[in-house]
Design an enzyme around this catalytic site. Structure first.
Site, PDB file in Angstrom:
ATOM      1  N   THR A  94      11.761  -6.994 -11.767  1.00  0.00           N
ATOM      2  CA  THR A  94      10.964  -8.299 -12.401  1.00  0.00           C
ATOM      3  C   THR A  94       9.804  -8.532 -10.610  1.00  0.00           C
ATOM      4  O   THR A  94       9.644  -8.069  -9.858  1.00  0.00           O
ATOM      5  CB  THR A  94      11.700  -9.858 -11.119  1.00  0.00           C
ATOM      6  N   SER A 124      -4.350  -3.046  -0.910  1.00  0.00           N
ATOM      7  CA  SER A 124      -3.328  -4.015   0.173  1.00  0.00           C
ATOM      8  C   SER A 124      -3.438  -5.527   0.118  1.00  0.00           C
ATOM      9  O   SER A 124      -4.802  -5.536   0.305  1.00  0.00           O
ATOM     10  CB  SER A 124      -2.523  -3.377   0.804  1.00  0.00           C
ATOM     11  N   ASN A 138      -8.799   4.139   8.967  1.00  0.00           N
ATOM     12  CA  ASN A 138      -7.957   3.179   9.845  1.00  0.00           C
ATOM     13  C   ASN A 138      -8.328   3.088  11.332  1.00  0.00           C
ATOM     14  O   ASN A 138      -8.147   2.355  11.641  1.00  0.00           O
ATOM     15  CB  ASN A 138      -6.972   3.527   9.108  1.00  0.00           C
ATOM     16  N   GLY A 172       0.608  -1.035  -0.108  1.00  0.00           N
ATOM     17  CA  GLY A 172      -0.395  -0.100  -0.130  1.00  0.00           C
ATOM     18  C   GLY A 172       0.692   1.649   0.179  1.00  0.00           C
ATOM     19  O   GLY A 172       0.550   2.110  -0.810  1.00  0.00           O
ATOM     20  N   THR A 173       1.857   0.957   0.488  1.00  0.00           N
ATOM     21  CA  THR A 173       2.222   2.386   0.943  1.00  0.00           C
ATOM     22  C   THR A 173       3.239   2.873  -0.840  1.00  0.00           C
ATOM     23  O   THR A 173       2.654   4.117  -1.053  1.00  0.00           O
ATOM     24  CB  THR A 173       4.132   2.110   1.563  1.00  0.00           C
ATOM     25  N   GLN A 221      -8.425   0.019   3.301  1.00  0.00           N
ATOM     26  CA  GLN A 221      -8.816  -0.694   4.405  1.00  0.00           C
ATOM     27  C   GLN A 221     -10.335  -1.303   4.243  1.00  0.00           C
ATOM     28  O   GLN A 221     -11.266  -1.681   4.843  1.00  0.00           O
ATOM     29  CB  GLN A 221      -9.222   0.646   5.634  1.00  0.00           C
ATOM     30  N   CYS A 260      -0.718   4.005  13.206  1.00  0.00           N
ATOM     31  CA  CYS A 260       0.525   4.460  12.923  1.00  0.00           C
ATOM     32  C   CYS A 260       0.883   5.862  12.764  1.00  0.00           C
ATOM     33  O   CYS A 260       2.234   6.134  13.004  1.00  0.00           O
ATOM     34  CB  CYS A 260      -0.536   4.741  10.997  1.00  0.00           C
TER      35      CYS A 260
END
Lengths: 390, 377
Positions: free
Chosen positions: B238, B200, B150, B70-71, B180, B323
């Site tokens: 890759t 994610s 979140n 996700g980041t 989320q 977070c």
């Protein structure tokens, strides 16, 4: 708010005594197309097909998109259902149209009353609903000549339906109503478009692909599958027959004059396709050829290849420019896949100077140097079948 | 027995994802870009996963780019969109409640000269349409707003943003962080009019280290990374084949979102009922939030103290917001909660595997904690 889809049938309604057959086929095709989205009731009345969702969590955007890909539907509308009471109709219309009527837009109301027991006539319904909407939304104005939105109120047997826009459908005829034919597909831009165009005229498809490993790769075959999956969004499911073609191509290379490689290869493809098509109940072959596009697509070359096919060969792109073909490829979303750079059976073994005006006698004589029959039979025996669009 | 109720931080990988990854690690070792069969097998596997994710999002396969999570997807979207459009305008509109991967990316862009507006949540922990409409102007090149917060589960008005962008004639791309929400409620970028959307894997019982960015067909963003033809050069390198396949398997295994939702709603209501029976426990999540997340306060006991107490009983939940360690939560502050409640905020987050008995045990020890731990003044 409960929504349904009203689909208008086009030519199907004109089919006289066969109309019922066409309509049943169309309903079956619609059901097959949307059954993965949930449970629906699909019924026909007064040359309109009514598609009603039976589950609450059905996504109507997805349903509309799917219905838009069914051949035989010329236009469709998403409508809300209202009880057959004038006050309820007004209320539902205002609620249903709230989103678009927030803006400064013009509108008019048109009504159809097929239930003559409904106490108000069409002009009265239009007038009442129209003034209610104009009172409810301060930004909108009435324009009976060039409105941005035509609000349609249809009072039918069981309920009233309200909608504000008609979307163009896929057109054409229901797939299956036009018999069955086999498309010869290599993986380029043209053949998926040709397949789509014949499906549009009601033809059920079968696909034939020639593979020549190691000259062509497994990725090339996968690309053809992807293309057919995209076509099957419109045409419905089909079988793809992959013909092992390496030996034949190597033999052409070895035994035939170079300038005739392509023409002989295409004759052999046609011969093999004709037999596979007969075995699978097809009545015609389809190719993506366009006159003069390449050396094998001159009148002379086409005459040479047609000679070996017993069934008619349809070439829906014959009079089209590349630009027009590409526009359709974009519309049916096959263009980008078609442009993936893999070798196909037509691009390997290309002669340096292909004959553009081949003489049939000459071609026949050159071909007769080899006994192709065994090789053709072997290729047909080893055909691989893949199901597309399941 | 351990009780894991921190599913918004991460979820336990499902068996299907683990099996798929093991199979791929052992058997599908090729480089998807290799021309040979071994490579092609790997390509087929990631194509299959891509199709699964695309289908869930109602998107085309070529609109999905796999990232390391996700980041990375959020960074790619924010920097990629802002840098691609910097000649058309300089304003970026986002919120103060975004995940740090959006928030801090926007801060960096602000240092590089962009005019970034961080909208502060109003009452109820939410951003209003009016705020958005005021902030999004003709100079705005990017709007980035998350779908579900979140910390609290608050649903932001993302379905209104595309309309506002159009109405205010902003040359802006719209990015939505749906991490989320994905797998819990229907997430359809085309429906909300998002140009970019982040999802994610490890929040839906897939492996960590993989996520995806939806990029609407025809949308150009500048890549973060260079060096290779993979994934249309937007994300060269890759592909992480085993992780991507695990992600695909997890996505395939979500089941019926509406059935899961029914179950979670029931759990949520049960938890609210049970936990409010404990002296000092207050509910912070507003009524219309995503029921997968329940934010509460055990007033009097600091979040971390309670968290570690519960941990000693093998119950795992999170402090108010995982977070924003140490920082006072914007969201909770905006909801008008007093300091005592914010200091003691705890986040309980469910997964489809959560049970009623989990809540009973949590309640039992939460009560014990409230009775035995020293309350702060």
């Amino acid at each position: 708010m409960k929504e349904i889809i009203l689909a208008k049938v086009g030519e199907t309604a004109l089919k006289g005594l066969n109309r019922k057959v066409f309509e049943d086929m169309l309903i079956k095709n619609i059901r097959r197309k949307i059954h993965t989205l949930g449970r629906f009731e699909v019924v026909s009345s007064q040359s309109t097909i009514r598609i009603t969702p039976l589950d609450d969590d059905i996504d109507m955007d997805d349903t509309a998109e799917a219905v838009g890909k069914v051949f035989g539907i010329v236009a469709y509308s998403r409508a809300c259902i209202a009880p057959k009471e004038l006050e309820e109709i007004k209320k539902c219309a205002a609620e249903y149209l709230a989103d678009i009527f927030e803006e400064n837009v013009s509108f008019k109301v048109e009504s159809k009353r097929s239930d003559k027991k409904f106490p108000y006539g069409s002009p009265e319904i239009s007038k009442q609903v129209g003034s209610f909407l104009a009172d409810t939304f301060p930004n909108i104005t009435v324009d009976v000549h060039n409105p941005d939105y035509t609000v349609t109120v249809e009072v039918r047997d069981y309920a009233a339906y309200i909608h504000a826009s008609v979307v163009e459908g896929a057109g054409g005829l229901p797939v299956g109503s036009g018999g069955k034919a086999a498309i010869l597909i290599s993986g380029g831009i043209d053949s998926p478009v040709a397949a789509y165009m014949m499906a549009k005229r009601g033809v059920e498809l079968t696909a034939i692909h020639f593979a020549s490993p190691p000259y062509t790769s497994e990725r090339a075959e996968e690309k053809v599958k992807t293309l057919l999956e995209l076509v099957s969004e419109y045409s419905g499911r089909m079988n793809m027959y992959t013909v092992p073609f390496t030996k034949i191509q190597e033999e052409i290379q070895k035994s035939c004059p170079e300038e005739l490689f392509t023409i002989i290869m295409r004759r052999l493809m046609m011969k093999i396709s004709d037999r596979i098509a007969v075995q699978n109940g097809c009545q015609a072959l389809i190719t993506g050829e366009s006159l003069g596009q390449v050396a094998s697509q001159t009148i002379g070359a086409l005459a040479c290849t047609d000679e070996v096919a017993d069934m008619p060969v349809f070439r829906p792109l014959i009079g089209m420019d590349k630009k027009e073909i590409i526009a359709i490829a974009h519309k049916i979303n096959t263009f980008e896949t078609s442009c993936l750079p893999f070798e196909d059976c037509c691009t390997v073994f290309t002669p340096r100077h292909p004959r553009t005006r081949p003489k049939l006698d000459f071609v026949r004589r050159a071909e007769a140097e080899v006994d192709w029959e065994n090789m053709i039979n072997e290729a047909i025996e080893n055909v691989k079948v893949t199901k597309i669009g399941e | 027995m351990e009780i894991y109720l921190d599913n918004s931080a991460t979820t336990k990988p499902c068996k299907e994802a683990i099996d798929k990854m093991m199979f791929v690690l052992e058997n599908v070792y090729g480089n998807p870009s290799s021309l040979h069969k071994v490579g092609f097998e790997a390509e087929k596997e990631i194509t299959y996963a891509r199709k699964t994710i695309a289908k869930l999002l109602g998107a085309d396969t070529d609109e999905i780019i796999f990232t390391s999570g996700g980041t990375e997807a959020n960074n790619t979207a924010v920097f990629g969109a802002a840098l691609a459009r910097q000649k058309t305008g300089s304003r970026i509109v986002t919120t103060a409640v975004e995940h740090s991967s959006v928030y801090e990316s926007c801060q960096e862009l602000s240092r590089r000269g962009f005019d970034v507006v961080f909208l502060e949540p109003q009452s109820g922990g939410n951003i209003s349409e009016e705020q958005l409409s005021e902030a999004i102007d003709g100079n705005t090149v990017l709007v980035s707003v998350m779908m579900v917060n979140n910390e609290t589960g608050v649903k932001l008005p993302v379905d209104k943003i595309a309309k506002i962008i159009k109405k205010n004639n902003a040359p802006a791309l719209f990015h939505c962080d749906a991490v989320q929400a994905f797998g819990k409620i229907p997430v359809r970028p085309s429906k909300i009019g998002a140009d970019l959307l982040t999802v994610s894997s490890h929040k839906i019982h897939g492996p960590k280290g993989v996520g995806a960015l939806y990029i609407k067909k025809g949308t150009y963003i500048k890549p973060l990374l260079y060096g290779g033809e993979q994934q249309r050069k937007i994300r060269p390198g890759t592909e992480a084949v085993p992780l991507i396949c695990g992600f695909g398997a997890a996505a395939e295994n979500i089941g019926s979102m509406s059935e899961n939702m029914e179950k979670i709603k029931e759990l949520h209501n049960y938890a609210v009922e049970t936990l409010t029976g404990i002296d000092g426990v207050e509910i912070n999540s507003p009524g219309d939030c995503l029921p997968y997340i329940l934010n509460i306060s055990a007033v009097g006991v600091r979040s971390e103290t309670m968290l570690h107490f519960l941990e000693s009983r093998e119950i795992y939940i999170s402090s108010g917001s995982a977070c924003a360690k140490g920082k006072k939560s914007h969201v909770l502050t905006s909801m008008g909660l007093d300091a005592a409640r914010i200091d003691s905020a705890l986040r309980i987050s469910f997964s489809k595997n959560s049970q009623k008995s989990d809540i009973d045990i949590l309640a039992q020890y939460l009560r014990e904690g409230m009775d035995t731990l020293v309350h702060s003044k």
